[in-house]
Design a protein around this motif. Structure first.
Motif, PDB file in Angstrom:
ATOM      1  N   UNK A 458      28.650  12.674  44.795  1.00  0.00           N
ATOM      2  CA  UNK A 458      29.347  11.291  44.922  1.00  0.00           C
ATOM      3  C   UNK A 458      30.686  11.414  44.236  1.00  0.00           C
ATOM      4  N   UNK A 459      31.051  12.304  43.500  1.00  0.00           N
ATOM      5  CA  UNK A 459      32.411  12.281  42.923  1.00  0.00           C
ATOM      6  C   UNK A 459      33.369  13.331  43.549  1.00  0.00           C
ATOM      7  N   UNK A 460      33.084  13.774  44.883  1.00  0.00           N
ATOM      8  CA  UNK A 460      33.953  14.604  45.517  1.00  0.00           C
ATOM      9  C   UNK A 460      33.873  14.171  47.179  1.00  0.00           C
ATOM     10  N   UNK A 461      34.496  12.918  47.188  1.00  0.00           N
ATOM     11  CA  UNK A 461      34.451  12.227  48.616  1.00  0.00           C
ATOM     12  C   UNK A 461      35.978  11.668  48.726  1.00  0.00           C
ATOM     13  N   UNK A 593      43.719  20.101  56.462  1.00  0.00           N
ATOM     14  CA  UNK A 593      42.735  21.284  55.790  1.00  0.00           C
ATOM     15  C   UNK A 593      43.188  21.432  54.500  1.00  0.00           C
ATOM     16  N   UNK A 594      44.533  21.583  54.130  1.00  0.00           N
ATOM     17  CA  UNK A 594      45.167  22.056  53.070  1.00  0.00           C
ATOM     18  C   UNK A 594      44.896  21.029  51.953  1.00  0.00           C
ATOM     19  N   UNK A 595      45.130  19.812  52.401  1.00  0.00           N
ATOM     20  CA  UNK A 595      45.134  18.693  51.445  1.00  0.00           C
ATOM     21  C   UNK A 595      43.746  18.550  50.806  1.00  0.00           C
ATOM     22  N   UNK A 596      42.613  18.311  51.745  1.00  0.00           N
ATOM     23  CA  UNK A 596      41.556  18.392  51.394  1.00  0.00           C
ATOM     24  C   UNK A 596      40.937  19.461  50.410  1.00  0.00           C
ATOM     25  N   UNK A 597      41.352  20.714  50.705  1.00  0.00           N
ATOM     26  CA  UNK A 597      40.876  21.855  49.963  1.00  0.00           C
ATOM     27  C   UNK A 597      41.607  21.661  48.536  1.00  0.00           C
ATOM     28  N   UNK A 598      42.778  21.269  48.255  1.00  0.00           N
ATOM     29  CA  UNK A 598      43.202  20.772  46.986  1.00  0.00           C
ATOM     30  C   UNK A 598      42.557  19.770  46.332  1.00  0.00           C
ATOM     31  N   UNK A 599      42.172  18.778  46.878  1.00  0.00           N
ATOM     32  CA  UNK A 599      41.864  17.697  46.282  1.00  0.00           C
ATOM     33  C   UNK A 599      40.073  17.547  46.284  1.00  0.00           C
ATOM     34  N   UNK A 600      39.465  18.214  46.909  1.00  0.00           N
ATOM     35  CA  UNK A 600      38.163  18.406  46.941  1.00  0.00           C
ATOM     36  C   UNK A 600      37.596  19.483  46.163  1.00  0.00           C
ATOM     37  N   UNK A 601      38.365  20.208  45.869  1.00  0.00           N
ATOM     38  CA  UNK A 601      37.875  21.656  44.920  1.00  0.00           C
ATOM     39  C   UNK A 601      36.914  20.960  43.745  1.00  0.00           C
ATOM     40  N   UNK A 602      35.941  21.829  43.330  1.00  0.00           N
ATOM     41  CA  UNK A 602      35.086  21.420  41.909  1.00  0.00           C
ATOM     42  C   UNK A 602      35.963  21.423  40.889  1.00  0.00           C
TER      43      UNK A 602
END
Length: 602
Positions: A458-461, A593-602
């Motif tokens: 829930x905290x990674x959407x 792809x790169x934006x999501x990888x940076x923002x949704x990382x644990x």
């Protein structure tokens, strides 16, 4: 955090081979969009991007191939050795004739200046006579035209009597029905008009907030109408001479009727295409039922759609949930074989599944959606993918964007929030003047439902979408930031007041009244505009085509200037509202792809 332009410059300098190596071809390359079977049933005419191909049905051998001067939006056989195509370039729409000999010849027949909409519509070829409509003379008021072989210019079949926006012709190419609109208090009314002599009169009408109707056939028996209202869907014949609707020949609840086939011998069609959570075909005759049973046995899990029949063969477009569609040819005995894939180079990913779900929103409204994910990855980071329109809908069919994001490890959610089409007038009108309230609440409720089912963390959407979906992403980043970690927005409307003003200035009076009906007046438009609201509380990535004729790129530029601390803007040179070129799609999806990888990382 301030985003700089270094990443954008790198993306814009990327070469096409580099993009192809970084992203799957089925994501960035144009798919096959149109397939037409010849009158003899022995050849297929295939459009893919700007490419036109002819395929032999028996051998699946390519007989000819050529590139047209723009993106092919429609194509028809014009005899046994020629084709007629509508192509779109950055500057104009064209009707071209293509002689499909050993050395193909392309001849322009008609052209109109490009606009942020389709200006030309092909109705058919009757004998050697082409019938089409065009609003090149008067914006948003198309006339019906005909072009004879060898003629230098078209002749007018019917002049628009006022607010007509769609024409229908009979099986001889003669104008029979016109669809018009008019304001009706706080809603719109749509009229079906019939011609007597040179006069058009209203034979039937319905209100936007109470029903939707489509005329599927026009012949000597009258009009075959599909209607959706609070009672469900019904298919019935209507006689415009006495303005009488016959009893329904078929009816059902909770589905929308999309098309029919084989209606020429009996009042009840032999094949009815419907859609609810997934597409389906209803066979009312034994011949069609046998064909569908054979098709289901050979292509389990497929959602078939009839796209042509000739020479004893039937051409089916097969949709699947977890892989791109394909075309299959079925002979008279029921045997079918796949002859053409919609997208090249697709390799299935083990474990990725797409399924429908439904749940109750906070006010009890039932919502339908789709989840695409790796089934063995519970509580993974998620992306809520919001459809455009908003007067449109997400469908069960394979979605390349959702599938690609799922291959990256994200659970992808899609929902037909209030205001979406396909679920009847009550669902559509539930979105009225709810752009900044109930529609956003539906998106939040979708994430909560997915978290309850252990599909997403829930905290990674992140929320992502194009056009209206891009608008919703910006609104959510400011007013629903507790649900979303980031926002990805492409071609968003950020200033609704200015956008609606532009619609009216372009002469689109119907569009103007639709916006006023569904969103509200200037006060509501101003309050629901992202540029007039609070700053986004989450990082935002915006992509916008520099040649977008639907939503001006200045909408994104102004937003990015105002909220530059939180916003990264990627301008896509040469791209329009829809990203058609592999270069534009590749640059956009690399950035995503790169934006999501940076923002949704644990």
């Amino acid at each position: 955090m301030r985003f700089r332009l270094a990443l954008l410059s790198l993306l814009l300098s990327a070469t096409v081979p580099a993009l192809a190596a970084a992203l799957p071809g089925w994501l960035v390359e144009p798919p096959v969009s149109i397939v037409r079977v010849s009158a003899a049933g022995d050849r297929l005419l295939i459009a893919r991007g700007s490419e036109l191909r002819v395929l032999d049905v028996a051998s699946a051998r390519e007989l000819s191939s050529l590139d047209l001067p723009g993106h092919v939006r429609d194509v028809r056989w014009a005899g046994s050795t020629a084709a007629l195509a509508r192509v779109v370039t950055s500057d104009e729409e064209q009707l071209v004739r293509v002689d499909l000999g050993p050395e193909p010849v392309i001849a322009e027949l008609y052209a109109a200046e490009r606009a942020g909409r389709d200006r030309i519509r092909i109705h058919g070829i009757y004998g050697q006579r082409l019938v089409f409509s065009s609003d090149a003379g008067r914006a948003f008021r198309p006339d019906l035209l005909t072009l004879e072989p060898g003629a230098a210019r078209p002749e007018r079949l019917a002049t628009n009597p006022g607010r007509v926006f769609r024409w229908m012709v009979d099986d001889r190419g003669e104008p029979r029905v016109a669809r018009a609109w008019r304001p009706a208090g706080d809603t719109l009314r749509y009229d079906w008009q019939q011609r007597t002599g040179n006069t058009w009169y209203t034979a039937r009408s319905f209100r936007l907030d109470r029903a939707s109707e489509a005329i599927l056939r026009v012949d000597a028996r009258g009009w075959l109408i599909a209607r959706r209202d609070e009672h469900g869907s019904a298919l019935f014949w209507y006689d415009p001479s006495d303005r009488a609707a016959r009893p329904p020949v078929w009816a059902a609840e909770a589905v929308s009727i999309r098309s029919v086939a084989d209606t020429l011998e009996a009042p009840l069609p032999g094949l009815i295409a419907v859609e609810a959570d997934a597409p389906a075909l209803i066979a009312t005759g034994t011949d069609w039922r046998a064909r569908l049973d054979a098709l289901a046995a050979q292509f389990p899990g497929a959602g078939p759609r009839l796209t042509g029949q000739a020479g004893g063969r039937v051409l089916w477009r097969l949709a699947f949930a977890n892989r791109p569609g394909e075309w299959a040819v079925q002979d008279a005995s029921g045997n079918a074989r796949s002859i053409l894939a919609a997208r090249n180079g697709f390799e299935p990913q083990d474990g990725i599944a797409r399924e429908a779900f439904d749940f109750a929103a906070r006010d009890g409204l039932r919502l339908n959606g789709y989840v695409t994910r790796k089934a063995d990855s519970p509580a993974s980071p998620g992306v809520l993918l919001v459809h455009g329109g908003p007067w449109a809908r997400d469908r069960w069919d394979f979605n390349p964007e959702a599938h690609y994001l799922a291959t990256l490890g994200y659970t992808v959610l899609q929902v037909n929030f209030r205001g979406s089409t396909g679920y009847g007038p009550a669902h559509l009108m539930a979105g009225r003047q709810a752009w900044d309230s109930g529609m956003l609440d539906d998106l939040v409720d979708t994430v909560a439902h997915a978290a309850d089912r252990d599909w997403v963390a829930a905290d990674r959407v992140c929320i992502m979408g194009s056009s209206f979906g891009g608008y919703a992403a910006l609104m959510a980043a400011a007013s629903r930031a507790e649900t979303f970690r980031c926002a990805v927005s492409r071609a968003p409307v950020t200033d609704l007041v200015e956008h609606v003003r532009d619609i009216r200035a372009d002469g689109n009076q119907r569009g103007y009244y639709e916006w006023r009906t569904m969103v509200g007046g200037n006060a509501e438009l101003y309050a629901a505009s992202p540029i007039n609201g609070a700053a986004p509380r989450r990082p935002v990535l915006i992509g916008h085509g520099a040649s977008d004729r639907v939503v001006d790129i200045d909408q994104s530029r102004r937003y990015a200037r105002r909220f530059d601390q939180e916003t990264q803007l990627l301008e896509l040179a040469g791209a329009g509202h829809v990203l058609r070129s592999p270069e534009a799609r590749g640059r956009w999806y690399l950035a995503v792809r790169d934006f999501l990888a940076g923002q949704l990382a644990p």
